[in-house]
Design an enzyme around this catalytic site. Sequence first.
Site, PDB file in Angstrom:
ATOM      1  N   HIS A  29      19.826 -12.002 -25.128  1.00 16.13           N
ATOM      2  CA  HIS A  29      20.784 -13.081 -24.843  1.00 16.13           C
ATOM      3  C   HIS A  29      20.391 -13.822 -23.567  1.00 16.13           C
ATOM      4  O   HIS A  29      20.441 -15.050 -23.502  1.00 16.13           O
ATOM      5  CB  HIS A  29      22.191 -12.512 -24.625  1.00 16.13           C
ATOM      6  CG  HIS A  29      22.745 -11.745 -25.776  1.00 16.13           C
ATOM      7  ND1 HIS A  29      22.901 -10.381 -25.753  1.00 16.13           N
ATOM      8  CD2 HIS A  29      23.201 -12.159 -26.978  1.00 16.13           C
ATOM      9  CE1 HIS A  29      23.426  -9.974 -26.899  1.00 16.13           C
ATOM     10  NE2 HIS A  29      23.618 -11.032 -27.666  1.00 16.13           N
ATOM     11  N   LYS A 145      16.224 -12.674 -34.195  1.00 16.33           N
ATOM     12  CA  LYS A 145      16.344 -11.298 -34.712  1.00 16.33           C
ATOM     13  C   LYS A 145      17.232 -11.271 -35.960  1.00 16.33           C
ATOM     14  O   LYS A 145      16.910 -10.629 -36.943  1.00 16.33           O
ATOM     15  CB  LYS A 145      16.892 -10.338 -33.666  1.00 16.33           C
ATOM     16  CG  LYS A 145      16.711  -8.911 -34.172  1.00 16.33           C
ATOM     17  CD  LYS A 145      17.334  -7.886 -33.317  1.00 16.33           C
ATOM     18  CE  LYS A 145      18.809  -7.836 -33.461  1.00 16.33           C
ATOM     19  NZ  LYS A 145      19.300  -7.219 -34.695  1.00 16.33           N
ATOM     20  N   GLN A 149      20.813 -15.097 -40.507  1.00 13.91           N
ATOM     21  CA  GLN A 149      21.900 -15.801 -39.811  1.00 13.91           C
ATOM     22  C   GLN A 149      21.400 -17.121 -39.217  1.00 13.91           C
ATOM     23  O   GLN A 149      22.067 -18.158 -39.315  1.00 13.91           O
ATOM     24  CB  GLN A 149      22.451 -14.910 -38.693  1.00 13.91           C
ATOM     25  CG  GLN A 149      23.335 -15.647 -37.706  1.00 13.91           C
ATOM     26  CD  GLN A 149      23.953 -14.738 -36.665  1.00 13.91           C
ATOM     27  OE1 GLN A 149      24.933 -14.061 -36.958  1.00 13.91           O
ATOM     28  NE2 GLN A 149      23.417 -14.709 -35.453  1.00 13.91           N
TER      29      GLN A 149
HETATM   30  O1  PAF Z   1      24.657 -13.072 -33.618  1.00 15.81           O
HETATM   31  C1  PAF Z   1      25.800 -12.864 -33.162  1.00 15.81           C
HETATM   32  O2  PAF Z   1      25.973 -12.240 -32.101  1.00 15.81           O
HETATM   33  C2  PAF Z   1      27.023 -13.355 -33.922  1.00 15.81           C
HETATM   34  O3  PAF Z   1      26.851 -13.242 -35.284  1.00 15.81           O
HETATM   35  C3  PAF Z   1      27.461 -14.784 -33.532  1.00 15.81           C
HETATM   36  C4  PAF Z   1      26.397 -15.822 -33.895  1.00 15.81           C
HETATM   37  C5  PAF Z   1      27.739 -14.826 -32.034  1.00 15.81           C
HETATM   38  C6  PAF Z   1      28.747 -15.148 -34.276  1.00 15.81           C
HETATM   39  O4  PAF Z   1      29.780 -14.266 -33.979  1.00 15.81           O
END
Ligand code: PAF
Length: 277
Positions: A29, A145, A149
Amino acid sequence: MQIVQDSGQLSNWKGCALIPTMGALHEGHLSLVRAAAREWSGPIVVTIFVNPTQFGNQNDLLNYPRTLEHDLEQLRPLGIAAAFTPSVEMVYPTDHQIWQPPLPPVAMTPQLEDLHRPEHFAGVAQVVARLVDLCQPQRLLLGEKDYQQLRVITEMVERESKRWPGLVVEGHPTIREPDGLAMSSRNQLLTTSERPRALGLVTALQAASAAETAAEAESRMTQILLEHALHIDYAVVRDATTLQPITSHQQPSRALVAAHLGHVRLIDNLATDFGSA
Ligand code: PAF
């Protein structure tokens, strides 16, 4: 850095670079925040919200690591404008329905995460859409990762270009531990004896990227995951954009794995290149 729980103040940072997270922040992050700080002159907003609608399994939601104070400590030196830490009631008010964006095919047809976590992408798409509506960013930064998504959100944003004009999704490379394990908030849940077995995922992916064909890559990955006593959900090579099975070795492709160790489920992926073989 302002810590904001209510959406009222968010209009100050309209046009920001947005980094949505569920907290339990790690170097993956933080590297997104640093990338935004390098590449973006506007404000940066990080959201920390454990989104209940994307967890099919209530135990998974309850066990998800929550480390808000430590997360804020890590963000403070990075010079972001705001950390948005809304409550569930703020994101999902009970007095009106929150928009559920239509899901693109990559959220429903690859039979990867969509098969193993059937409600997951509806929840992810809904919360990301809600956070984008509230924060009105120009950039949305996500790690590679969670590759499916990333593809789902990229396609959702492309489809909703009228709702979110000019919004660009940026995928950033996975950050790894020195031994190769992809950084993930779920790694904290691994026991000392499970931790070495988790390396099976990255070892499998490295074997896939060294293979000469997709079939060889898939069979090597399966073998390596089993050698690490992992319970496999999938170990496949797919088209890097659609996540459908590849029909030619010239297509940009991606090896993707998901496996369980005890009660922890891990996923990882790596680019593969069979075209030059
Ligand atoms: O990847 C994540 O941490 C979550 O799926 C996200 C994109 C913050 C949505 O809650």
